[in-house]
Each structure stands twice: as C-alpha cells, then as structure tokens.
Motif scaffolding. Structure first.
Motif, PDB file in Angstrom:
ATOM      1  N   GLU A  55       0.837  -1.205   0.000  1.00 28.87           N
ATOM      2  CA  GLU A  55       0.000   0.000   0.000  1.00 28.87           C
ATOM      3  C   GLU A  55       0.870   1.253   0.000  1.00 28.87           C
ATOM      4  O   GLU A  55       0.677   2.181   0.791  1.00 28.87           O
ATOM      5  N   ALA A  56       1.834   1.273  -0.910  1.00 30.32           N
ATOM      6  CA  ALA A  56       2.879   2.302  -0.875  1.00 30.32           C
ATOM      7  C   ALA A  56       2.789   3.333  -2.002  1.00 30.32           C
ATOM      8  O   ALA A  56       3.704   4.139  -2.156  1.00 30.32           O
ATOM      9  N   TRP A  57       1.715   3.333  -2.775  1.00 28.81           N
ATOM     10  CA  TRP A  57       1.637   4.288  -3.882  1.00 28.81           C
ATOM     11  C   TRP A  57       1.670   5.743  -3.409  1.00 28.81           C
ATOM     12  O   TRP A  57       2.152   6.615  -4.125  1.00 28.81           O
ATOM     13  N   GLU A  58       1.183   5.991  -2.221  1.00 27.22           N
ATOM     14  CA  GLU A  58       1.157   7.366  -1.702  1.00 27.22           C
ATOM     15  C   GLU A  58       2.304   7.627  -0.718  1.00 27.22           C
ATOM     16  O   GLU A  58       2.400   8.724  -0.176  1.00 27.22           O
ATOM     17  N   ALA A  59       3.154   6.630  -0.498  1.00 32.93           N
ATOM     18  CA  ALA A  59       4.294   6.796   0.414  1.00 32.93           C
ATOM     19  C   ALA A  59       5.307   7.751  -0.215  1.00 32.93           C
ATOM     20  O   ALA A  59       5.253   8.045  -1.412  1.00 32.93           O
ATOM     21  N   SER A  60       6.244   8.193   0.593  1.00 29.42           N
ATOM     22  CA  SER A  60       7.286   9.077   0.060  1.00 29.42           C
ATOM     23  C   SER A  60       8.100   8.321  -0.985  1.00 29.42           C
ATOM     24  O   SER A  60       8.224   7.098  -0.939  1.00 29.42           O
ATOM     25  N   SER A  61       8.654   9.081  -1.917  1.00 25.09           N
ATOM     26  CA  SER A  61       9.469   8.470  -2.974  1.00 25.09           C
ATOM     27  C   SER A  61      10.614   7.653  -2.383  1.00 25.09           C
ATOM     28  O   SER A  61      10.910   6.557  -2.852  1.00 25.09           O
ATOM     29  N   ASP A  62      11.256   8.200  -1.349  1.00 26.10           N
ATOM     30  CA  ASP A  62      12.362   7.472  -0.714  1.00 26.10           C
ATOM     31  C   ASP A  62      11.901   6.143  -0.139  1.00 26.10           C
ATOM     32  O   ASP A  62      12.575   5.123  -0.293  1.00 26.10           O
ATOM     33  N   VAL A  96       2.014  12.466 -16.470  1.00 25.58           N
ATOM     34  CA  VAL A  96       1.483  13.628 -15.767  1.00 25.58           C
ATOM     35  C   VAL A  96       1.224  13.324 -14.291  1.00 25.58           C
ATOM     36  O   VAL A  96       1.337  14.214 -13.454  1.00 25.58           O
ATOM     37  N   HIS A  97       0.910  12.077 -13.962  1.00 19.87           N
ATOM     38  CA  HIS A  97       0.578  11.733 -12.584  1.00 19.87           C
ATOM     39  C   HIS A  97       1.796  11.187 -11.842  1.00 19.87           C
ATOM     40  O   HIS A  97       2.647  10.504 -12.423  1.00 19.87           O
ATOM     41  N   ARG A  98       1.841  11.450 -10.546  1.00 22.69           N
ATOM     42  CA  ARG A  98       2.952  10.995  -9.707  1.00 22.69           C
ATOM     43  C   ARG A  98       3.124   9.484  -9.790  1.00 22.69           C
ATOM     44  O   ARG A  98       4.241   8.990  -9.917  1.00 22.69           O
TER      45      ARG A  98
END
Length: 179
Positions: free
Chosen positions: A98-105, A143-145
């Motif tokens: 469930e890490a799609w919204e986690a920080s990039s790092d 376009v999307h993160r």
C-alpha cells in the motif's frame, strides 16, 4: 536457448511475450510465473481478457505460478522459468505494501529491498530463465505521480535484472535486437 538468463524488453504489444515463450519452446518443463494482480472480471474485463489470452497460449505441460512472490517462484522452480512480467511484479509489490502514496524514498527503499532477493534468486538459479519487462522510459513524462514513480522504479528494476542476465533482447514491432 544458449544463455542461462535472458531479459526481454520492449513496448506494449511489441511481441515480447511471444518471443520469450519461443525462447523456451523446446524445454521439457517450464514454470510460468505470472506475478501480476489477479484479474477482477467485473472491475477490469480488458485486463482479465489479456490474462486469459496468455493462459490460452501456454502449452499444457507448462506449470503456472500466479502471485508476486518472485523470489519463492525462482527458488522453487526446478528447471526453466518464464516470468511475465516484471512490470506487473513491481505493481503488485507496491500494491501489497500500500505504498503508492508513500514518500518516494520509502517506495524506492521498498523496491530496492525486494530486488535484492530477486537478483540473488536469479543469480543462483541454474536456468534457463527468461524474464519479460516493459520499456517505459522512451516516451513523455507521465502527468501523474504514480506514473512517474512506476516509470522510474521499473527503470531501476530493469537495470538490476538486466545486470545479472546473460542477454537482453529488445523487441520492437515484433523484431528482436539482442543487446
């Protein structure tokens, strides 16, 4: 197939899966690893149809393993292995955490940790192993993160896996270039 491990890359519908399957056509037994999400026919009938087409195309004597435990599949497979594909493995890995919204790092760390096991399992598997992946870094910046994150992470996955493979095959319009 002379190479122990081959990474087959290319764009969507380039012919990479058919090429990968052809590389193992002469094998007595093949473990086909499908590390993507299971199809939800009601939610995504197109995805379900795509998976069914792949299932229908496989020879009956091939054993299928569905699930994103790529390390386990590579470790347990007794002979030839076909993994189709690393992009769906990456998606499943991020989904499971469930890490799609986690920080990039944090997401990068998650994928790097998962890759350690995959690369080691691939390195010690006696082969032959054929892995399919998508080449996503040749187009516009998404376009999307989530699209940018996926593109960047799949590039890392492809580099790490390609680094331990004996050959990398680029498939474009059904034509194969051995890199």
């Amino acid at each position: 197939m002379a190479a122990r491990a081959v990474l087959v890359t290319g764009g969507v519908r380039s012919g990479k899966s058919r090429h990968a399957e052809a590389l193992l056509a002469g094998a007595d037994a093949v473990t086909y690893v499908a590390p993507g999400p299971s199809p939800d026919v009601e939610q995504d009938p197109d995805w379900a149809a795509r998976i069914q087409a792949h299932r229908d195309r496989r020879p009956e004597h091939w054993h299928t393993v569905e699930g994103f435990d790529l390390v386990g599949a590579l470790t347990e497979a007794p002979g030839a292995v076909l993994v189709d594909c690393l992009g769906t493995w990456l998606t499943s890995t991020i989904d499971a955490a469930e890490a799609w919204e986690a920080s990039s790092d944090d997401v990068h760390d998650l994928v790097e940790q998962a890759l350690v096991g995959v690369v080691e399992a691939l390195r010690v598997h006696p082969g032959p192993v054929v892995l399919v992946t998508n080449e996503v870094g040749l187009g516009v910046v998404p376009v999307h993160r989530s699209g940018r994150l996926f593109r960047d992470l799949l590039g890392i996955v492809n580099q790490r896996v390609g680094g331990v493979c004996d050959e990398v095959h680029l498939v474009v319009a059904g034509r194969v270039l051995v890199l």
